[in-house]
Design a protein around this motif. Structure first.
Motif, PDB file in Angstrom:
ATOM      1  N   PHE A   1      16.300 -25.593  15.896  1.00 42.81           N
ATOM      2  CA  PHE A   1      16.171 -26.682  14.924  1.00 42.81           C
ATOM      3  C   PHE A   1      16.360 -26.211  13.479  1.00 42.81           C
ATOM      4  CE2 PHE A   1      14.064 -28.188  18.704  1.00 42.81           C
ATOM      5  CZ  PHE A   1      14.433 -29.533  18.766  1.00 42.81           C
ATOM      6  N   VAL A   2      16.472 -24.913  13.270  1.00 41.10           N
ATOM      7  CA  VAL A   2      16.641 -24.413  11.899  1.00 41.10           C
ATOM      8  C   VAL A   2      17.959 -24.984  11.349  1.00 41.10           C
ATOM      9  CG1 VAL A   2      16.813 -22.334  10.461  1.00 41.10           C
ATOM     10  CG2 VAL A   2      15.296 -22.346  12.464  1.00 41.10           C
ATOM     11  N   ARG A   3      17.929 -25.380  10.091  1.00 41.74           N
ATOM     12  CA  ARG A   3      19.043 -26.184   9.569  1.00 41.74           C
ATOM     13  C   ARG A   3      20.374 -25.439   9.440  1.00 41.74           C
ATOM     14  NH1 ARG A   3      14.460 -28.473   7.810  1.00 41.74           N
ATOM     15  NH2 ARG A   3      14.309 -30.715   7.399  1.00 41.74           N
ATOM     16  N   ASP A   4      20.408 -24.139   9.654  1.00 37.04           N
ATOM     17  CA  ASP A   4      21.737 -23.511   9.722  1.00 37.04           C
ATOM     18  C   ASP A   4      22.524 -24.078  10.891  1.00 37.04           C
ATOM     19  OD1 ASP A   4      21.744 -21.484  12.131  1.00 37.04           O
ATOM     20  OD2 ASP A   4      19.849 -21.109  11.117  1.00 37.04           O
ATOM     21  N   LEU A   5      21.791 -24.696  11.833  1.00 36.62           N
ATOM     22  CA  LEU A   5      22.445 -25.319  12.993  1.00 36.62           C
ATOM     23  C   LEU A   5      23.479 -26.366  12.555  1.00 36.62           C
ATOM     24  CD1 LEU A   5      22.042 -25.520  16.214  1.00 36.62           C
ATOM     25  CD2 LEU A   5      21.089 -27.729  15.628  1.00 36.62           C
ATOM     26  N   ARG A   6      23.114 -27.142  11.551  1.00 41.24           N
ATOM     27  CA  ARG A   6      24.027 -28.191  11.062  1.00 41.24           C
ATOM     28  C   ARG A   6      25.336 -27.573  10.580  1.00 41.24           C
ATOM     29  NH1 ARG A   6      19.386 -31.460   7.495  1.00 41.24           N
ATOM     30  NH2 ARG A   6      18.176 -32.060   9.334  1.00 41.24           N
ATOM     31  N   VAL A   7      25.203 -26.431   9.932  1.00 41.17           N
ATOM     32  CA  VAL A   7      26.383 -25.787   9.355  1.00 41.17           C
ATOM     33  C   VAL A   7      27.208 -25.115  10.452  1.00 41.17           C
ATOM     34  CG1 VAL A   7      27.167 -24.163   7.600  1.00 41.17           C
ATOM     35  CG2 VAL A   7      25.060 -25.467   7.238  1.00 41.17           C
TER      36      VAL A   7
ATOM     37  N   ASN B   1       8.544 -12.036   3.504  1.00 37.02           N
ATOM     38  CA  ASN B   1       8.801 -11.317   2.254  1.00 37.02           C
ATOM     39  C   ASN B   1      10.131 -11.743   1.624  1.00 37.02           C
ATOM     40  OD1 ASN B   1       6.451  -9.815   2.801  1.00 37.02           O
ATOM     41  ND2 ASN B   1       7.643  -8.498   4.176  1.00 37.02           N
ATOM     42  N   ARG B   2      10.229 -13.016   1.313  1.00 35.85           N
ATOM     43  CA  ARG B   2      11.461 -13.522   0.679  1.00 35.85           C
ATOM     44  C   ARG B   2      11.568 -12.956  -0.733  1.00 35.85           C
ATOM     45  NH1 ARG B   2      10.421 -19.556   3.110  1.00 35.85           N
ATOM     46  NH2 ARG B   2       9.861 -18.647   5.118  1.00 35.85           N
ATOM     47  N   GLY B   3      12.705 -12.387  -1.029  1.00 37.51           N
ATOM     48  CA  GLY B   3      12.850 -11.670  -2.301  1.00 37.51           C
ATOM     49  C   GLY B   3      13.571 -12.480  -3.361  1.00 37.51           C
TER      50      GLY B   3
ATOM     51  N   GLN C   1      14.655 -21.303   0.887  1.00 35.90           N
ATOM     52  CA  GLN C   1      14.960 -21.858   2.208  1.00 35.90           C
ATOM     53  C   GLN C   1      16.352 -21.423   2.664  1.00 35.90           C
ATOM     54  OE1 GLN C   1      14.335 -26.026   1.052  1.00 35.90           O
ATOM     55  NE2 GLN C   1      12.474 -26.024   2.250  1.00 35.90           N
ATOM     56  N   VAL C   2      16.683 -21.809   3.887  1.00 37.03           N
ATOM     57  CA  VAL C   2      18.032 -21.676   4.421  1.00 37.03           C
ATOM     58  C   VAL C   2      18.433 -23.064   4.914  1.00 37.03           C
ATOM     59  CG1 VAL C   2      17.675 -19.274   5.076  1.00 37.03           C
ATOM     60  CG2 VAL C   2      17.282 -21.073   6.790  1.00 37.03           C
ATOM     61  N   PRO C   3      19.745 -23.324   5.057  1.00 38.41           N
ATOM     62  CA  PRO C   3      20.872 -22.401   4.925  1.00 38.41           C
ATOM     63  C   PRO C   3      21.463 -22.416   3.517  1.00 38.41           C
ATOM     64  CG  PRO C   3      21.651 -24.510   5.749  1.00 38.41           C
ATOM     65  CD  PRO C   3      20.168 -24.661   5.530  1.00 38.41           C
TER      66      PRO C   3
ATOM     67  N   PHE D   1      24.043 -24.435  -1.599  1.00 36.22           N
ATOM     68  CA  PHE D   1      22.842 -24.562  -0.768  1.00 36.22           C
ATOM     69  C   PHE D   1      22.578 -26.039  -0.548  1.00 36.22           C
ATOM     70  CE2 PHE D   1      20.941 -24.759  -5.043  1.00 36.22           C
ATOM     71  CZ  PHE D   1      19.968 -25.729  -4.926  1.00 36.22           C
ATOM     72  N   GLU D   2      21.607 -26.383   0.280  1.00 32.37           N
ATOM     73  CA  GLU D   2      21.273 -27.740   0.775  1.00 32.37           C
ATOM     74  C   GLU D   2      22.249 -28.094   1.904  1.00 32.37           C
ATOM     75  OE1 GLU D   2      18.937 -30.050   0.563  1.00 32.37           O
ATOM     76  OE2 GLU D   2      17.720 -29.050  -0.932  1.00 32.37           O
ATOM     77  N   SER D   3      21.681 -28.321   3.081  1.00 34.54           N
ATOM     78  CA  SER D   3      22.547 -28.573   4.249  1.00 34.54           C
ATOM     79  C   SER D   3      23.478 -29.762   4.027  1.00 34.54           C
ATOM     80  CB  SER D   3      21.708 -28.746   5.515  1.00 34.54           C
ATOM     81  OG  SER D   3      20.804 -29.824   5.391  1.00 34.54           O
ATOM     82  N   GLY D   4      22.985 -30.822   3.362  1.00 33.60           N
ATOM     83  CA  GLY D   4      23.844 -31.990   3.132  1.00 33.60           C
ATOM     84  C   GLY D   4      25.006 -31.649   2.213  1.00 33.60           C
TER      85      GLY D   4
HETATM   86  N1  LIG Z   1      16.680 -29.801   2.100  1.00 32.34           N
HETATM   87  C1  LIG Z   1      16.941 -28.486   2.623  1.00 32.34           C
HETATM   88  C2  LIG Z   1      15.817 -28.120   3.540  1.00 32.34           C
HETATM   89  C3  LIG Z   1      16.004 -26.716   4.041  1.00 32.34           C
HETATM   90  C4  LIG Z   1      14.838 -26.315   4.930  1.00 32.34           C
HETATM   91  O1  LIG Z   1      13.816 -27.007   5.047  1.00 32.34           O
HETATM   92  N2  LIG Z   1      15.028 -25.168   5.567  1.00 32.34           N
HETATM   93  C5  LIG Z   1      13.972 -24.642   6.400  1.00 32.34           C
HETATM   94  C6  LIG Z   1      14.548 -24.126   7.691  1.00 32.34           C
HETATM   95  S1  LIG Z   1      15.126 -25.486   8.662  1.00 32.34           S
HETATM   96  C7  LIG Z   1      13.337 -23.493   5.678  1.00 32.34           C
HETATM   97  O2  LIG Z   1      14.011 -22.671   5.097  1.00 32.34           O
HETATM   98  N3  LIG Z   1      12.007 -23.478   5.715  1.00 32.34           N
HETATM   99  C8  LIG Z   1      11.220 -22.470   5.131  1.00 32.34           C
HETATM  100  C9  LIG Z   1      10.487 -22.944   3.926  1.00 32.34           C
HETATM  101  O3  LIG Z   1      10.620 -24.122   3.539  1.00 32.34           O
HETATM  102  O4  LIG Z   1       9.774 -22.122   3.347  1.00 32.34           O
HETATM  103  C10 LIG Z   1      18.277 -28.471   3.380  1.00 32.34           C
HETATM  104  O5  LIG Z   1      18.600 -29.489   4.006  1.00 32.34           O
HETATM  105  O6  LIG Z   1      18.995 -27.453   3.334  1.00 32.34           O
END
Ligand SMILES: N[C@@H](CCC(=O)N[C@@H](CS)C(=O)NCC(=O)O)C(=O)O
Length: 216
Positions: free
Chosen positions: A20-26, A46-48, A59-61, A71-74
């Motif tokens: 379900f992690v949003r890199d899936l969309r990409v 440990n996000r730097g 966040q990712v992706p 950045f931002e999946s949309g």
């Molecule tokens: N609005 C952002 C949301 C990104 C998002 O929520 N990513 C999650 C993974 S699915 C994440 O990085 N979560 C960790 C956090 O928010 O600290 C997008 O669509 O790219």
């Protein structure tokens, strides 16, 4: 030959969000479009500073497309839509319809579904967002009872995103009673590019498990 698009996701996540992690969309969009890409990682723990420099919320992706950073999946899907007619129609109305449904997926459905899911308690049915969410689903169900796809009478990034946004509510039973939404999610997620994207994401995070057990 164009340089591959670099997609960055976490090196590892706990088992719950895998698939379900949003890199899936990409990944899914890149597979649909047949665009060359490579996956890179950023630490989940440990996000730097480098991560926050690329994605201000840590966040990712995020992607790097030959020097164009998004950045931002949309926003990433809209960027990829410019590169592939498979993802985004080229006629002005088809493009406008696709864009409006991409924004609707994020700003009219996910904007309600994510807080609903975060405050949800499985043993209680008094979620204050329940009515708001159900009203959005009722309206969307009515739209999809009359058609297969949201825009342009064919698959676009609007369907990719909307179906992905609906996956968590569906898993949690919130689509029960909305027959058109359930068959829509089933139809869109039966696509080979989606199945490959899920498999690849699962394998990616499983490889992260191996690395964690080897690293003290
Ligand atoms: N609005 C952002 C949301 C990104 C998002 O929520 N990513 C999650 C993974 S699915 C994440 O990085 N979560 C960790 C956090 O928010 O600290 C997008 O669509 O790219």
């Amino acid at each position: 030959m164009a340089a591959p698009i670099i997609l960055t996701t976490y090196d590892w996540v706990p088992k719950g969000p895998r698939g379900f992690v949003r890199d899936l969309r990409v990944r899914w969009a890149l597979e649909e479009a047949g665009l060359a890409y490579a996956v890179r990682t950023t630490p989940f723990e440990n996000r730097g500073a480098e991560h926050f420099e690329r994605q201000p919320f840590g966040q990712v992706p995020f992607i790097d497309d030959d020097g164009i950073r998004v950045f931002e999946s949309g926003a990433i899907l809209l960027h990829l839509g410019k590169k592939s007619e498979t993802l985004m129609p080229r006629d002005p109305q088809g493009e406008a319809d696709t864009t409006q449904w991409v924004i609707a997926a994020l700003n009219s459905i996910e904007m309600v579904s994510v807080p609903w899911w975060f405050i949800r308690a499985p043993d209680k049915d008094d979620n204050p967002l329940e009515g708001w969410l159900r009203d959005r689903f009722k309206r969307l169900d009515a739209v999809l009872s009359g058609r297969q796809w949201l825009a342009a009478s064919r698959f676009t990034i609007a369907d990719l995103l909307m179906a992905d946004v609906l996956r968590v509510p569906r898993k949690l039973g919130a689509l029960d009673g909305f027959a058109s939404l359930i068959s829509y999610v089933e139809r869109v997620t039966a696509r080979p590019a989606f199945l490959k994207a899920v498999d690849d994401q699962m394998a990616h995070f499983a490889a992260g498990d191996q690395h964690r057990t080897r690293t003290p």
